[in-house]
Design a protein around this motif. Structure first.
Motif, PDB file in Angstrom:
ATOM      1  N   ARG A   1      -2.826  -5.881  -6.190  1.00 44.05           N
ATOM      2  CA  ARG A   1      -2.801  -4.596  -6.916  1.00 44.05           C
ATOM      3  C   ARG A   1      -1.754  -4.659  -8.034  1.00 44.05           C
ATOM      4  O   ARG A   1      -1.967  -4.164  -9.131  1.00 44.05           O
TER       5      ARG A   1
ATOM      6  N   PRO B   1       4.649   3.992  -5.344  1.00 43.22           N
ATOM      7  CA  PRO B   1       3.865   5.063  -4.716  1.00 43.22           C
ATOM      8  C   PRO B   1       3.160   4.604  -3.436  1.00 43.22           C
ATOM      9  O   PRO B   1       3.050   5.357  -2.475  1.00 43.22           O
TER      10      PRO B   1
ATOM     11  N   GLN C   1      -0.772  -7.430  -9.426  1.00 42.47           N
ATOM     12  CA  GLN C   1      -1.281  -8.373 -10.425  1.00 42.47           C
ATOM     13  C   GLN C   1      -2.266  -7.688 -11.371  1.00 42.47           C
ATOM     14  O   GLN C   1      -2.252  -7.918 -12.580  1.00 42.47           O
ATOM     15  N   VAL C   2      -3.121  -6.837 -10.789  1.00 41.38           N
ATOM     16  CA  VAL C   2      -4.061  -6.096 -11.633  1.00 41.38           C
ATOM     17  C   VAL C   2      -3.283  -5.231 -12.622  1.00 41.38           C
ATOM     18  O   VAL C   2      -3.601  -5.191 -13.815  1.00 41.38           O
ATOM     19  N   ALA C   3      -2.240  -4.561 -12.126  1.00 38.51           N
ATOM     20  CA  ALA C   3      -1.432  -3.700 -13.004  1.00 38.51           C
ATOM     21  C   ALA C   3      -0.841  -4.517 -14.160  1.00 38.51           C
ATOM     22  O   ALA C   3      -0.791  -4.044 -15.296  1.00 38.51           O
ATOM     23  N   LEU C   4      -0.437  -5.751 -13.868  1.00 36.36           N
ATOM     24  CA  LEU C   4       0.120  -6.603 -14.932  1.00 36.36           C
ATOM     25  C   LEU C   4      -0.940  -6.896 -15.994  1.00 36.36           C
ATOM     26  O   LEU C   4      -0.662  -6.857 -17.190  1.00 36.36           O
ATOM     27  N   THR C   5      -2.157  -7.172 -15.544  1.00 38.64           N
ATOM     28  CA  THR C   5      -3.216  -7.467 -16.532  1.00 38.64           C
ATOM     29  C   THR C   5      -3.623  -6.208 -17.293  1.00 38.64           C
ATOM     30  O   THR C   5      -4.175  -6.295 -18.378  1.00 38.64           O
ATOM     31  N   LEU C   6      -3.364  -5.037 -16.708  1.00 39.66           N
ATOM     32  CA  LEU C   6      -3.739  -3.784 -17.383  1.00 39.66           C
ATOM     33  C   LEU C   6      -2.716  -3.368 -18.434  1.00 39.66           C
ATOM     34  O   LEU C   6      -2.863  -2.322 -19.056  1.00 39.66           O
ATOM     35  N   GLY C   7      -1.659  -4.167 -18.572  1.00 40.82           N
ATOM     36  CA  GLY C   7      -0.693  -3.888 -19.635  1.00 40.82           C
ATOM     37  C   GLY C   7       0.690  -3.511 -19.140  1.00 40.82           C
ATOM     38  O   GLY C   7       1.563  -3.182 -19.942  1.00 40.82           O
ATOM     39  N   CYS C   8       0.910  -3.540 -17.822  1.00 38.91           N
ATOM     40  CA  CYS C   8       2.216  -3.149 -17.279  1.00 38.91           C
ATOM     41  C   CYS C   8       3.235  -4.287 -17.371  1.00 38.91           C
ATOM     42  O   CYS C   8       2.881  -5.458 -17.205  1.00 38.91           O
TER      43      CYS C   8
ATOM     44  N   GLN D   1       7.048  -1.502 -14.779  1.00 37.98           N
ATOM     45  CA  GLN D   1       6.002  -0.472 -14.746  1.00 37.98           C
ATOM     46  C   GLN D   1       5.075  -0.664 -13.550  1.00 37.98           C
ATOM     47  O   GLN D   1       4.706   0.298 -12.888  1.00 37.98           O
TER      48      GLN D   1
ATOM     49  N   ARG E   1       4.861   2.293 -10.958  1.00 33.48           N
ATOM     50  CA  ARG E   1       3.636   3.097 -11.010  1.00 33.48           C
ATOM     51  C   ARG E   1       2.629   2.727  -9.932  1.00 33.48           C
ATOM     52  O   ARG E   1       1.773   3.541  -9.575  1.00 33.48           O
ATOM     53  N   VAL E   2       2.691   1.496  -9.441  1.00 33.18           N
ATOM     54  CA  VAL E   2       1.688   1.071  -8.451  1.00 33.18           C
ATOM     55  C   VAL E   2       2.326   0.786  -7.084  1.00 33.18           C
ATOM     56  O   VAL E   2       1.908   1.342  -6.061  1.00 33.18           O
TER      57      VAL E   2
END
Lengths: 267, 219
Positions: free
Chosen positions: A164, A185, A166-173, A177, A181-182
């Motif tokens: 999850r 929470p 890693q996905v956030a990193l690819t989404l621009g985080c 962040q 943000r991920v």
């Protein structure tokens, strides 16, 4: 010749459950009977009298404040350490892991003595501001409570799928962040558990407090030291009444945390 | 375009050695291999999630070899979606745009567009909990496409789905790719996925590319 499936006799499951339930029942009974004995020994009047005592009220106040501060500090420190230990491989990781467990395995009195000695090496002004003062109460509680909070947070982060993040990193985080943000929470319930555990652990702390903060009435006295002080003057009734106040506080925090945790998860 | 040039990745004792392939812009490439062949590791290397020891990776016109995942402009869908458990479906579709500080009306419009494209309008207020496997994958694909990446990386997105849902997602993935023109690299171990989706097939065995072929079967 092997017997046919229909003739295979499977032993009853009853003995298995009997053993498991007996062991579990015996332990639960021990806990419940201990508390029941406390309740039976004291009366509501004795508890009210204890609550009316100025020394005990001061002790309750300091306990609530110090436990809350040490629990917040513990979570504050445990979150980054738990994350680091869960997510990253680095040289000396096993050594760090062992160091983090030291406050858990060290005898409580040794924690107190070690803190006392540490402050002998620090500037006098700092020593006088902390040792045998309220900050010593909080620090002594924090040292042990934080170790438990670190364990809890590490287990929490272990359970959160790092994909999850890693996905956030690819989404621009950025890492920060993605964490804020991920990951954070998703760690909400674990943070709550770590805080509750740290609070309850701080409430029960006694050995390090006695050595490092002392047991001065109306100054560094918290509920655990009140029990000790009342026992030392032979006032068993007051000691039991204060013990029950501690039990009530610990159970109340546990219930609030459970209810809060359950509600926050009920999406 | 996805161009992987002489890439070597080492993960513990496992090694992907000197791998090269290219998927032209707007095409659907599939990376196929058995479990443990290194296909997921290679996909993660393209996404920037695994460091490479040698070689280069170019996405579109950009050499991304030294760039962090956030700078590569790739949409990534890991196996089972890896949805964020504390966010609603709408939050998933808006996430990458919020990170980029896109205005609220633009985010709302993009979320609506994606929800239409992926047929998940009715799920927008739902939490990931309780979504079916196919719904989860639709949300994960929407999340990955939200910021209009140049490249879409899919890690076995269909592997845990039943046959009917898989059929629906074949059509959806093809439709999405034609609609967005995104260059896609899709990891699978199912020959059937290749037959239904691939423009180009890259077959990998024990960390080495053994076949690169144009794929026309079933197209």
């Amino acid at each position: 010749m092997p017997s046919s499936p229909s003739h295979h006799r499977v032993p009853s499951d009853a003995p298995f459950y009997a053993i498991v339930l007996t062991i579990a029942g015996a332990y639960v009974a021990l806990i419940v009977l201990m508390l029941a004995a406390d309740i039976a020994y004291t009366s509501p009047n004795e508890m009210l009298e204890a609550l009316r005592n100025d020394n005990i009220r001061s002790s309750i106040r300091l306990s609530l404040i110090s436990c809350t501060i040490s629990a917040i500090l513990s979570v504050w420190v445990a979150v980054p350490i738990g994350y680091l230990m869960s997510r990253h491989q680095f040289a000396g990781r096993n050594l760090l892991d062992a160091v983090l467990d030291i406050p858990i395995v060290l005898p409580p009195l040794v924690v107190g003595i070690s803190l006392l000695i540490l402050f002998q090496f620090l500037p006098r002004a700092l020593r006088e501001a902390v040792v045998y003062q309220v900050p010593a109460v909080i620090l002594a509680q924090f040292v042990v409570a934080c170790a438990f909070a670190v364990r809890t947070m590490r287990a929490t982060f272990d359970q959160i799928d790092d994909r999850r993040e890693q996905v956030a990193l690819t989404l621009g985080c950025s890492r920060m962040q993605a964490f804020l943000r991920v990951v954070l929470p998703e760690a909400g319930q674990g943070i709550l558990t770590a805080g509750t555990l740290a609070w309850a652990r701080s409430l029960g702390e006694f050995g390090p407090l006695l050595v490092f903060a002392g047991a001065t009435r109306n100054k560094t006295e918290v509920l655990s030291t009140t029990v000790y002080l009342e026992l030392s003057i032979g006032n068993l009734e007051a000691a039991v009444a204060v013990s029950l106040i501690m039990v009530t506080a610990a159970v109340a925090v546990l219930i609030i945390a459970r209810l809060w945790g359950t509600r926050s998860l009920a999406v | 375009m996805i161009r992987v040039q002489s890439v070597t990745v080492q993960v513990g004792k496992f090694r992907i050695d000197d791998v090269s392939f290219e998927i032209p812009s707007g095409e659907y490439g599939m990376l196929m291999g058995k479990t443990g062949s290194g296909k997921t590791t290679l996909l993660e290397a393209v996404a920037g999630l695994k460091p490479i020891r040698a070689g280069s990776i170019v996405l579109g016109d950009l050499d991304v070899t030294e760039l962090r995942p956030a700078e590569r402009h790739v949409g990534y869908v890991p196996q089972d979606g890896a949805l964020f458990s504390t966010m609603s479906v709408r939050d998933h579709l808006a996430f990458a745009l919020e990170i980029r500080r896109v205005s609220k009306p633009e985010i709302a419009s993009r979320v609506e567009e994606l929800a239409n494209l992926l047929e998940i309008e009715h799920l927008l207020t739902r939490s990931p909990r309780g979504l079916s496997g196919g719904e989860r994958q639709r949300v994960a694909i929407g999340r990955a496409l939200s910021f209009r990446p140049s490249t879409l990386l899919l890690d076995e997105p269909l592997s845990a789905l039943d046959d009917d849902t898989r059929e629906q997602l074949y059509s959806l993935l093809k439709h999405v790719q034609q609609h967005t023109g995104v260059t896609t690299l899709h990891v699978t171990h199912h020959q059937h996925d290749v037959a239904r989706l691939a423009d180009k097939l890259i077959r990998i065995e024990d960390g080495v590319v053994v076949v690169v072929a144009e794929q026309k079967i079933g197209k």
